[in-house]
Enzyme design. Sequence first.
Site, PDB file in Angstrom:
ATOM      1  N   CYS A   1     -48.423  -3.510  40.038  1.00 56.88           N
ATOM      2  CA  CYS A   1     -48.884  -3.712  41.347  1.00 56.88           C
ATOM      3  C   CYS A   1     -47.802  -4.898  41.881  1.00 56.88           C
ATOM      4  O   CYS A   1     -46.745  -5.261  41.380  1.00 56.88           O
ATOM      5  CB  CYS A   1     -50.235  -3.724  42.007  1.00 56.88           C
ATOM      6  SG  CYS A   1     -50.837  -5.278  41.202  1.00 56.88           S
ATOM      7  N   LYS A   2     -48.458  -5.478  43.097  1.00 59.84           N
ATOM      8  CA  LYS A   2     -47.611  -6.650  43.482  1.00 59.84           C
ATOM      9  C   LYS A   2     -47.895  -7.927  42.662  1.00 59.84           C
ATOM     10  O   LYS A   2     -46.894  -8.621  42.453  1.00 59.84           O
ATOM     11  CB  LYS A   2     -48.106  -6.890  45.075  1.00 59.84           C
ATOM     12  CG  LYS A   2     -47.355  -8.229  45.627  1.00 59.84           C
ATOM     13  CD  LYS A   2     -47.794  -8.436  46.977  1.00 59.84           C
ATOM     14  CE  LYS A   2     -47.015  -9.658  47.576  1.00 59.84           C
ATOM     15  NZ  LYS A   2     -47.531  -9.847  49.072  1.00 59.84           N
TER      16      LYS A   2
END
Length: 130
Positions: free
Chosen positions: A69-70
């Site tokens: 993800c981020k």
Amino acid sequence: METIEKAKEICPTTTQKWIAEGAILVDVREQDEVSALAYDVPNIIHIPLSEFEERFQEIPTDKKIVVACKSGGRSLKATYYLLNHGYDRENVVNMQHGIIRWVQRGFPTKGDTSAVLGNQGDCCSSSNCC
């Protein structure tokens, strides 16, 4: 009482090795995030965390899987979800630090990296950083 094993986590550098060996990267960021900046790797599956419970079956059970993800938090949740739904602990890992560290290490992306790098500082200035 059942003991829950900790999910395995790997860094972006090790993720590169896994991908080169045929692993699938599962990006759980939302569509707007992916539209702005995407991982540029083969064998990528995008399933937003908001749709993960409904769509996780799209992820093969017979391949190595790296969830990303981020920054690593949402992907860790998705990693545990897969492990709790029959995926092999040896084949499913979370990518620590997400696309933030991926970009800092100069790995391939599509899109504008400034949104990820802006105000993040350089946590990778040390040679000990993965």
